[in-house]
Design a protein around this motif. Structure first.
Motif, short mmCIF file in Angstrom:
data_model
loop_
_atom_site.label_atom_id
_atom_site.label_comp_id
_atom_site.label_asym_id
_atom_site.label_seq_id
_atom_site.Cartn_x
_atom_site.Cartn_y
_atom_site.Cartn_z
N ILE A 63 -16.87 6.06 16.26
CA ILE A 63 -17.10 5.74 14.85
C ILE A 63 -16.68 6.91 13.97
N VAL A 64 -17.06 8.12 14.35
CA VAL A 64 -16.70 9.31 13.56
C VAL A 64 -15.18 9.48 13.50
N VAL A 65 -14.50 9.28 14.62
CA VAL A 65 -13.04 9.43 14.65
C VAL A 65 -12.38 8.33 13.81
N ALA A 66 -12.89 7.10 13.87
CA ALA A 66 -12.31 6.01 13.08
C ALA A 66 -12.48 6.28 11.58
N VAL A 67 -13.64 6.77 11.17
CA VAL A 67 -13.86 7.08 9.76
C VAL A 67 -12.98 8.25 9.33
N ALA A 68 -12.84 9.26 10.17
CA ALA A 68 -12.00 10.41 9.84
C ALA A 68 -10.53 9.99 9.72
N ASN A 69 -10.07 9.12 10.62
CA ASN A 69 -8.69 8.64 10.53
C ASN A 69 -8.47 7.83 9.27
N TYR A 70 -9.44 6.99 8.91
CA TYR A 70 -9.32 6.20 7.68
C TYR A 70 -9.25 7.11 6.46
N ASP A 71 -10.11 8.13 6.43
CA ASP A 71 -10.13 9.06 5.30
C ASP A 71 -8.81 9.84 5.22
N ARG A 72 -8.30 10.27 6.36
CA ARG A 72 -7.03 10.99 6.39
C ARG A 72 -5.88 10.10 5.91
N GLN A 73 -5.90 8.84 6.32
CA GLN A 73 -4.85 7.92 5.90
C GLN A 73 -4.90 7.68 4.40
N GLN A 74 -6.10 7.55 3.84
CA GLN A 74 -6.24 7.36 2.40
C GLN A 74 -5.72 8.59 1.66
N HIS A 75 -6.04 9.78 2.17
CA HIS A 75 -5.59 11.01 1.55
C HIS A 75 -4.06 11.11 1.60
N GLN A 76 -3.48 10.71 2.73
CA GLN A 76 -2.02 10.75 2.86
C GLN A 76 -1.38 9.75 1.91
N ASP A 77 -1.97 8.57 1.74
CA ASP A 77 -1.44 7.58 0.80
C ASP A 77 -1.50 8.11 -0.63
N ASP A 78 -2.60 8.80 -0.97
CA ASP A 78 -2.72 9.37 -2.31
C ASP A 78 -1.65 10.42 -2.56
N LEU A 79 -1.37 11.24 -1.54
CA LEU A 79 -0.33 12.27 -1.68
C LEU A 79 1.04 11.64 -1.84
N GLN A 80 1.32 10.57 -1.13
CA GLN A 80 2.61 9.90 -1.26
C GLN A 80 2.76 9.27 -2.63
N GLN A 81 1.68 8.72 -3.19
CA GLN A 81 1.75 8.15 -4.53
C GLN A 81 1.99 9.24 -5.56
N GLU A 82 1.37 10.40 -5.40
CA GLU A 82 1.60 11.52 -6.31
C GLU A 82 3.04 12.00 -6.21
N GLU A 83 3.60 12.01 -5.00
CA GLU A 83 4.97 12.45 -4.81
C GLU A 83 5.94 11.50 -5.51
N VAL A 84 5.65 10.21 -5.47
CA VAL A 84 6.51 9.25 -6.15
C VAL A 84 6.44 9.45 -7.66
N LYS A 85 5.25 9.77 -8.18
CA LYS A 85 5.10 10.00 -9.62
C LYS A 85 5.83 11.26 -10.06
N LEU A 86 5.94 12.26 -9.15
CA LEU A 86 6.55 13.53 -9.51
C LEU A 86 8.07 13.52 -9.38
N GLN A 87 8.63 12.50 -8.74
CA GLN A 87 10.08 12.46 -8.60
C GLN A 87 10.72 12.21 -9.96
N PRO A 88 11.83 12.91 -10.24
CA PRO A 88 12.46 12.77 -11.55
C PRO A 88 13.10 11.40 -11.71
N THR A 89 13.14 10.94 -12.93
CA THR A 89 13.81 9.68 -13.21
C THR A 89 15.31 9.90 -13.22
#
Length: 112
Positions: free
Chosen positions: A65-91
């Protein structure tokens, strides 16, 4: 003996899925019962069960359970970073404006 045509059916695939799960579970149980562990998580669960005086099954369940929750949290954090990277790319317009600046720089700066 199971033929190739039988193994390629849905029931044949389920048969081999259950056989492989059984063999994997048996192998994991064998390595855990010898206190060697089959992976990092099962070896740490053996040590945790001895340290906290839990049954091995409960320690594996809680660790899962702890590993599943940690993986979910890490995946959410990685998705947030990818969304920020898309916002920072120049037009396209900003990139075209930057290319225009290179023509106004001296020759030495353009080589860099």
């Amino acid at each position: 003996m199971i033929t190739t045509t039988r193994a390629d059916t849905l029931s044949g695939r389920f048969f081999f899925l259950f056989v492989s799960i059984f063999l994997n579970a048996f192998s994991n149980a064998l390595t855990v019962s010898t206190n060697m562990g089959s992976a990092i998580w099962t070896a740490s669960a053996v040590n945790l069960s001895h340290w906290v005086h839990l049954s091995l099954g409960n320690a594996l369940f809680l660790e899962g359970i702890v590993v599943a929750v940690a993986n979910y949290d890490r995946q959410q954090h990685q998705d947030d970073l990818q969304q920020e990277e898309v916002k920072l790319q120049p037009t396209h317009e900003a990139a075209a404006g930057r290319q225009g600046v290179a023509h106004r720089l001296p020759q030495e700066a353009r080589l860099l």
